[in-house]
Design an enzyme around this catalytic site. Structure first.
Site, PDB file in Angstrom:
ATOM      1  N   ASP A 230       0.668  -1.282  -0.085  1.00 37.62           N
ATOM      2  CA  ASP A 230       0.062  -0.130   0.157  1.00 37.62           C
ATOM      3  C   ASP A 230       0.831   1.322  -0.063  1.00 37.62           C
ATOM      4  O   ASP A 230       1.936   1.339  -0.662  1.00 37.62           O
ATOM      5  CB  ASP A 230      -0.910  -0.004   1.172  1.00 37.62           C
ATOM      6  CG  ASP A 230      -2.203   0.567   0.820  1.00 37.62           C
ATOM      7  OD1 ASP A 230      -2.228   1.853   0.715  1.00 37.62           O
ATOM      8  OD2 ASP A 230      -3.234  -0.100   0.902  1.00 37.62           O
ATOM      9  N   HIS A 290      -3.770   5.988   3.783  1.00 36.47           N
ATOM     10  CA  HIS A 290      -4.392   4.697   3.097  1.00 36.47           C
ATOM     11  C   HIS A 290      -3.771   3.565   3.971  1.00 36.47           C
ATOM     12  O   HIS A 290      -4.553   2.713   4.310  1.00 36.47           O
ATOM     13  CB  HIS A 290      -4.286   4.672   1.811  1.00 36.47           C
ATOM     14  CG  HIS A 290      -5.442   3.867   1.120  1.00 36.47           C
ATOM     15  ND1 HIS A 290      -4.943   2.193   0.875  1.00 36.47           N
ATOM     16  CD2 HIS A 290      -6.477   3.751   0.664  1.00 36.47           C
ATOM     17  CE1 HIS A 290      -5.948   1.533   0.059  1.00 36.47           C
ATOM     18  NE2 HIS A 290      -6.856   2.529   0.289  1.00 36.47           N
ATOM     19  N   SER A 462     -11.327  -1.130  -0.650  1.00 37.58           N
ATOM     20  CA  SER A 462     -10.123  -1.132   0.250  1.00 37.58           C
ATOM     21  C   SER A 462     -10.300  -1.395   1.675  1.00 37.58           C
ATOM     22  O   SER A 462      -9.229  -1.861   2.487  1.00 37.58           O
ATOM     23  CB  SER A 462      -9.285   0.391   0.235  1.00 37.58           C
ATOM     24  OG  SER A 462      -8.336   0.529  -1.020  1.00 37.58           O
TER      25      SER A 462
END
Length: 531
Positions: A230, A290, A462
């Site tokens: 990520d 994220h 996600s």
């Protein structure tokens, strides 16, 4: 495979980057969200009552490796050669307004180009069209490096439009020694904007949660390793205890945002964008954090009377950074998949904690590339389960990579009423669904660079995928011998809770059910003496 980020019809590019534009729901087209944050005076907390904290055990690095032989045999039977599954020239997902200067070229085993750098240079030079050799329009192709899958990363000396890039790729493929050619595309995280009024961690419990609170009485994922491929990770007191050393695989300084290329620091420096930096006409955007959000969903420390709870609160997280400003390149992600699963990547130290599960909350529209399929097959052969977010385009997952690759668990998103989230992809390629709207997890409070730790809500596939990764870690933790990726997938599907999804837009076997999965995964007690 935004912060969104699967492609849609509204796509523009800057002169410096290949871009994939996020689909959005709510107000406007924006790549990153501004997470709803709570300050120190109002921290989000989850009760630890009824949670049995399991003892922290050392990892079992040989568990994954012991699967290698059996799974490799299975893959050799089921996987077809790349040429049988992919066109020699893969232009899927290339936008008319795109600009491209990185290509992935796979030469056939035994070819002269693999044995002799000069032969490869001649092959690449011969692929440059006559107009690319003229003064003022000169183009040079150079070999950048060999990817861990065995393919070559090739760079062009200038940006090409879609027509030029496709023509060049066909010229490269005209060499009979070339197996396939692909664009080295940018991939993006797969999350969306969110409503700050959504409450706490509904996805872990309740009628359409995953029953994690009941599963914690049996296991908390101790002794397992999950690699989060990520944006990297930031320091957070509700997560640090479970984080192990990772790696930064971003090779391009254009997207790295940390001033250098690949290194052993998987910290997230922020992925903010200046106005127009990645897409013409786009405003400045805040950092997403994220990777920290995804990691917290999997393994935020549970039962510590602080902040949030992770699905597998004693599993170890290995952060692998591949996404930066404007996204991340296919070649870097492929190398990261190989490394995270215990494979070798030239110039990169071996992974001290090979992952039993890989979480990929990223993607773009298009076919599953041969590069990705090769990396995934290698990971699965080493015993690693690969969990992928299905994407947020509200379309059939068949056109979204890497969720449409073979040998992965593709995860759709549901809302608190047990139905498909309106942004989630769907279709026969979805394996299972999990909560993906209004998911609270660990983040950072910085708008650009890291500042203080915080908590924030986010939505997207996600957010759904890490729920599955956490339960997969719990399954491996309770198993006496490690289960193969196919066994993990079959168990998750067999124990899923029925959904209210429309038959025309299926989202797999149902909603993830952690307690039901562990009830099946836990080996029966041996008989008592005399019985």
């Amino acid at each position: 495979m935004d912060v969104a980020l699967f492609s849609d019809a509204h796509h523009t590019t800057s002169p410096a980057q290949v871009r994939v534009h996020p689909p959005c729901w709510g107000n406007g087209l924006r790549r990153y969200i501004r997470l709803q944050r709570c300050g120190a005076a109002r921290p989000f907390r989850c009760s630890s009552q009824g949670i049995s904290t399991m003892s922290f055990q050392p990892p079992r690095p040989n568990r994954v490796r012991s699967l290698f032989a059996a799974v490799a045999v299975a893959l050799s039977v089921t996987a077809s050669p790349a040429t049988a599954q992919h066109t020699r020239v893969d232009i899927s997902g290339m936008e008319a307004s795109g600009r491209y200067d990185r290509f992935i070229v796979k030469y056939r085993d035994g070819s002269a180009a693999l044995a002799d750098p000069a032969a490869m240079a001649r092959s690449l030079h011969s692929a440059v069209p006559p107009q690319g050799r003229r003064r003022g329009n000169r183009m040079v192709l150079t070999h950048v490096r060999r990817i861990a899958t065995g393919a070559e990363l090739v760079g062009a000396s200038r940006l090409l439009d879609r027509a030029e890039a496709a023509s060049l790729m066909r010229q490269i493929a005209s060499d009979p020694d070339v197996e396939y050619v692909e664009v080295d595309r940018l991939y993006r995280p797969t999350w969306e904007a969110d409503d700050p009024r959504l409450r706490m961690q509904w996805g872990l419990r309740g009628a359409y949660g995953i029953n994690a609170d009941k599963a914690w009485r049996l296991n908390d994922g101790s002794g397992t390793v999950v690699a989060v491929i990520d944006t990297g990770i930031t320091r957070h007191s509700d997560l640090d205890e479970n984080v192990r050393p990772g790696y930064d695989f971003i090779s391009s300084t254009r997207v790295a945002n940390d001033g250098d290329g690949r290194d052993g620091d998987a910290s997230d420096p922020g992925d903010w964008e200046q106005a127009g930096q990645c897409e013409e006409g786009m405003p400045a955007l805040d950092s997403s954090w994220h990777g920290t959000h995804v990691a917290g969903t999997i393994a935020a420390v549970t039962g510590n009377a602080k902040g949030v709870a992770g699905v597998a609160g004693s599993a170890w997280i290995v952060p692998v950074r591949v996404l930066g400003t404007c996204g991340g390149y296919r070649s870097d992600i492929a190398d990261a998949i190989v490394w995270a699963s215990g494979g070798a990547v030239k110039g990169v130290p071996a992974n001290a904690h090979p992952a039993e599960i890989i979480n990929l909350s990223l993607g773009v529209g298009g076919n599953c590339s041969a590069t990705f399929q090769s990396a995934i097959n290698g990971a699965v052969a080493r015993g690693t389960t690969v969990v992928v977010a299905a994407g947020n385009a509200a379309q059939d997952v068949a056109d979204h990579s890497p969720a449409n690759c073979r040998n992965v668990i593709a995860v759709a998103a549901t809302h608190r009423r047990g139905r498909r989230a309106n942004f989630s992809n769907y279709g026969a390629g979805i394996d299972i669904a999990a909560p993906g709207m209004g998911i609270l997890s660990t983040v950072n409070s910085g708008r650009t660079v890291p500042e203080g730790e915080s908590y924030g809500y986010a939505s997207g596939t996600s957010m759904a995928a890490p729920h599955v990764s956490g339960v997969a870690a719990m399954i491996q933790s309770v198993s006496r011998t490690p289960k193969s990726p196919a066994e993990v997938e079959a168990l998750l599907k067999a124990t899923a809770t029925a959904t209210k999804a429309r038959k025309s837009k299926p989202i797999g076997a149902g909603i993830l059910n952690a307690r039901a999965a562990l009830d099946v995964a836990i080996p029966p007690l041996p008989p008592r003496p005399g019985n």
